[in-house]
Scaffold this active site. Structure first.
Site, PDB file in Angstrom:
ATOM      1  N   ASP A 164      15.850   9.844  67.983  1.00  0.00           N
ATOM      2  CA  ASP A 164      16.989   9.257  68.513  1.00  0.00           C
ATOM      3  C   ASP A 164      16.990   7.860  67.486  1.00  0.00           C
ATOM      4  OD1 ASP A 164      14.357   8.475  69.496  1.00  0.00           O
ATOM      5  OD2 ASP A 164      15.364   7.054  70.840  1.00  0.00           O
ATOM      6  N   GLU A 221      12.688   7.199  72.102  1.00  0.00           N
ATOM      7  CA  GLU A 221      11.830   5.976  71.573  1.00  0.00           C
ATOM      8  C   GLU A 221      12.521   4.686  71.530  1.00  0.00           C
ATOM      9  OE1 GLU A 221       9.437   3.361  69.223  1.00  0.00           O
ATOM     10  OE2 GLU A 221      11.401   4.224  68.688  1.00  0.00           O
TER      11      GLU A 221
END
Length: 380
Positions: free
Chosen positions: A82, A141
């Protein structure tokens, strides 16, 4: 190291828009890279209930493992696919990787698709029977981190899998590749303070109860705290006020409510719970309420065999002697360090989260070489 392979992997990952929480095509690419290398791949979605949306779900995760001989050591690499939103003002499309000169541009080039590409590229140069190798790859994250690495750890626990060592590929280098690696991180706790009073006219304060006055006393007392002076491996803990809110549109009205927010980054002399209790006592003594959320506890992997392996590989490839540091913000290493020794090392972080994020192509190649040496020496 095959320069073209790593560069191609990086471009393929960057080309998949994967703003946190990430799912879908970027994991398809990841699986396509690992499957030909003999990895068993598990993909799953966590946080997919309606109420989980407020906590950052749904999130896709991937756990891949290639087993070595029975009893061999197990080395794990952890990272995230991400990325943060690109924002406006890029010279080119942030999700169309573009090579200009010696740099590769695109969101995630540094944080941290480039690192993941370098690690997968490194796998091409390692023998299949070296030992057990796994990858812990999450899609959140950069978000609340509720349904990512912790969910993969639950999966590993269910299967009785605990790696011996873990390298987190976050961008740790500062001025040049290899000048810094992380052997720990400070903890983080955010706190919301609410003080309720009684609304009234400013000319008749005896008929009101001003919450701003109470909040001011609370913040002043908290600001006077000196938590510590640092430790051998950690800088001093610090308290920072991050928001004040009253929302009173009238100049002649005492408001009924005042709110404040603070963040504490703390070393291993404290815990999130102990700091929350300390601040709570102050807040409640002045008539307020406190809501703390602990993002992570501090951790330290003491210098030793693992850090020596990482530092030695860095020196051999780059000629740089890395600084062992615990600086910076939090990462998913804070979760992984609960079950195994963790070291963080990766690309230069100068452009991460910025417009026109870019990585030096030569750094990608060198990082792959470093990763290959680390894995080989850790699994000997």
């Amino acid at each position: 190291m095959t320069r073209a392979t790593i560069l191609d992997y990086a471009k393929r990952l960057i080309a998949q828009p994967s703003i946190t929480p990430a799912t879908g095509s970027v994991f398809d690419e990841m699986e396509a890279m690992l499957a030909p290398l003999g990895f068993e791949i598990s993909r799953f979605i966590a946080g997919d209930s309606p109420e989980d949306a407020e906590l950052g779900g749904p999130v896709e995760n991937l756990f891949a493992i290639r087993h070595g001989a029975p009893g061999s050591r197990h080395f794990s690499y952890a990272g995230h696919l991400d990325v943060v939103p690109p924002g406006q003002g890029w010279q080119t499309d942030p999700f169309v990787p573009e090579q200009r000169g010696d740099l590769l541009y695109g969101r995630g080039a540094v944080d941290m698709k480039g690192s993941i590409a370098a690690f997968v590229g490194a796998l091409h140069h390692l023998p299949d029977d070296l030992g057990t190798i796994s990858l812990i790859i999450t899609g959140d994250e950069e978000g609340p981190a509720r349904f990512g690495t912790v969910a993969i750890m639950d999966l590993m626990a269910e299967r009785g899998i605990t790696p011996d060592l873990c390298l987190v590929g976050e961008p740790t280098s500062v001025n040049r590749l290899g000048d810094m690696m992380k052997i720990g991180r400070r903890g983080s706790v955010n706190m919301w303070i609410t003080v309720n009073g009684m609304q009234g006219h400013v000319a008749y304060p005896h008929n009101a109860d001003n919450p701003i006055t109470k909040l001011g006393k609370i913040l002043s007392e908290i600001d006077s705290l000196q938590l510590d002076e640092g430790t051998d491996w950690f800088q001093p803990s610090n308290i920072e006020f991050t928001d004040l809110h009253v929302g009173n549109p009238a100049h002649n009205v005492i408001p009924a409510r005042a709110e404040g927010r603070l963040s504490i980054r703390f070393n291993d002399r404290h815990s999130g719970e102990s700091l929350s209790a300390m601040v709570k006592e102050i807040v409640e003594r002045h008539g307020g309420e406190l809501k703390p959320i602990i993002s992570g506890e501090p951790f330290l992997t003491p210098p030793g065999e693992f850090s020596d392996i990482v530092a030695g590989a860095i020196r051999e490839v780059t000629g740089v002697d890395p600084e062992l540091s615990t600086s910076g913000g939090t990462s998913d290493a804070r979760f992984l360090a609960k079950i195994m020794p963790v070291v963080e090392f990766g690309l230069c972080n100068a452009t991460m989260h910025k417009l026109d994020e870019a990585v030096a192509i030569d750094d990608l190649e060198k990082l792959g070489e470093i990763f290959a040496l680390i894995v080989e020496r850790a699994l000997r």
